[in-house]
Design a protein around this motif. Structure first.
Motif, PDB file in Angstrom:
ATOM      1  N   TYR A 116       0.852   4.207  -2.764  1.00  0.00           N
ATOM      2  CA  TYR A 116       0.608   5.589  -2.353  1.00  0.00           C
ATOM      3  C   TYR A 116       1.744   6.507  -2.817  1.00  0.00           C
ATOM      4  O   TYR A 116       1.502   7.626  -3.275  1.00  0.00           O
ATOM      5  CB  TYR A 116       0.417   5.682  -0.834  1.00  0.00           C
ATOM      6  N   VAL A 145      -7.855   8.756  -0.576  1.00  0.00           N
ATOM      7  CA  VAL A 145      -7.237   7.602  -1.222  1.00  0.00           C
ATOM      8  C   VAL A 145      -7.536   6.344  -0.410  1.00  0.00           C
ATOM      9  O   VAL A 145      -7.243   6.279   0.776  1.00  0.00           O
ATOM     10  CB  VAL A 145      -5.711   7.807  -1.345  1.00  0.00           C
ATOM     11  N   ILE A 152      -6.755   2.290  -0.738  1.00  0.00           N
ATOM     12  CA  ILE A 152      -5.989   1.285  -1.469  1.00  0.00           C
ATOM     13  C   ILE A 152      -6.264  -0.091  -0.877  1.00  0.00           C
ATOM     14  O   ILE A 152      -6.207  -0.269   0.343  1.00  0.00           O
ATOM     15  CB  ILE A 152      -4.475   1.581  -1.388  1.00  0.00           C
ATOM     16  N   LYS A 163       0.835  -1.208   0.000  1.00  0.00           N
ATOM     17  CA  LYS A 163       0.000   0.000   0.000  1.00  0.00           C
ATOM     18  C   LYS A 163       0.865   1.250   0.000  1.00  0.00           C
ATOM     19  O   LYS A 163       0.563   2.219  -0.692  1.00  0.00           O
ATOM     20  CB  LYS A 163      -0.932   0.013   1.215  1.00  0.00           C
ATOM     21  N   CYS A 206      -7.128   1.235  -6.329  1.00  0.00           N
ATOM     22  CA  CYS A 206      -7.206   2.455  -5.546  1.00  0.00           C
ATOM     23  C   CYS A 206      -8.409   3.253  -6.017  1.00  0.00           C
ATOM     24  O   CYS A 206      -8.621   3.400  -7.219  1.00  0.00           O
ATOM     25  CB  CYS A 206      -5.921   3.268  -5.747  1.00  0.00           C
TER      26      CYS A 206
END
Length: 144
Positions: A10, A75, A77, A6, A86
């Motif tokens: 990101y 966001v 994810i 993750k 996402c």
């Protein structure tokens, strides 16, 4: 392991934001699969391949004289070791080359696959809601 994956995804999103702000098309698209499928807000129902994506992104960025802000927020994810997706909201505040102001929010869902060269975006779907009565896009909505 999921936490590391993750974090990597990101980081790619943050890099894309900076690349868009700098109008750096190569940097903005370096983490897309060569055969990415794009469902965009403007244009045809589907575009395929990173070269189509670069053309679309170039056209969009050339229409903007000044990017005041570009952000990706909310966001979310989800991922395993090799596949992820996402969902988020994108926001652009800008002035176009014909001096029009743009303040637009849109939704994005992106699919990721982990390759030998890291995470690659394999599918992107951008959208805005529409008004059932008028059939027009609801482009003045904001998250929250």
């Amino acid at each position: 392991m999921e936490r590391i994956e993750k974090h990597e995804i990101y980081r790619l999103i943050e890099e894309r934001v900076e690349a868009i702000k700098n109008k750096d098309i190569d940097k903005a698209t370096e983490n897309y699969s060569t055969d990415v499928i794009l469902f965009d807000i403007i244009g045809s129902l589907q575009q395929t391949g990173v070269e189509d994506l670069k053309d679309r992104l170039s056209e969009w960025l050339e229409s903007l004289a000044v990017i005041e802000d570009y952000e990706i927020v909310n966001v979310e994810i989800q991922c395993s070791e090799s596949v992820g997706y996402c969902s988020c909201f994108n926001h652009l505040s800008a002035v176009t080359t014909n001096k029009s102001r743009v303040d637009l929010w849109w939704r994005e869902t992106a699919g990721y696959s982990k390759t030998a060269n890291g995470w690659k975006i394999t599918h992107v779907h951008n959208s805005v809601p529409f008004d059932e009565e008028s059939g027009g896009a609801l482009i003045n909505l904001k998250p929250g």
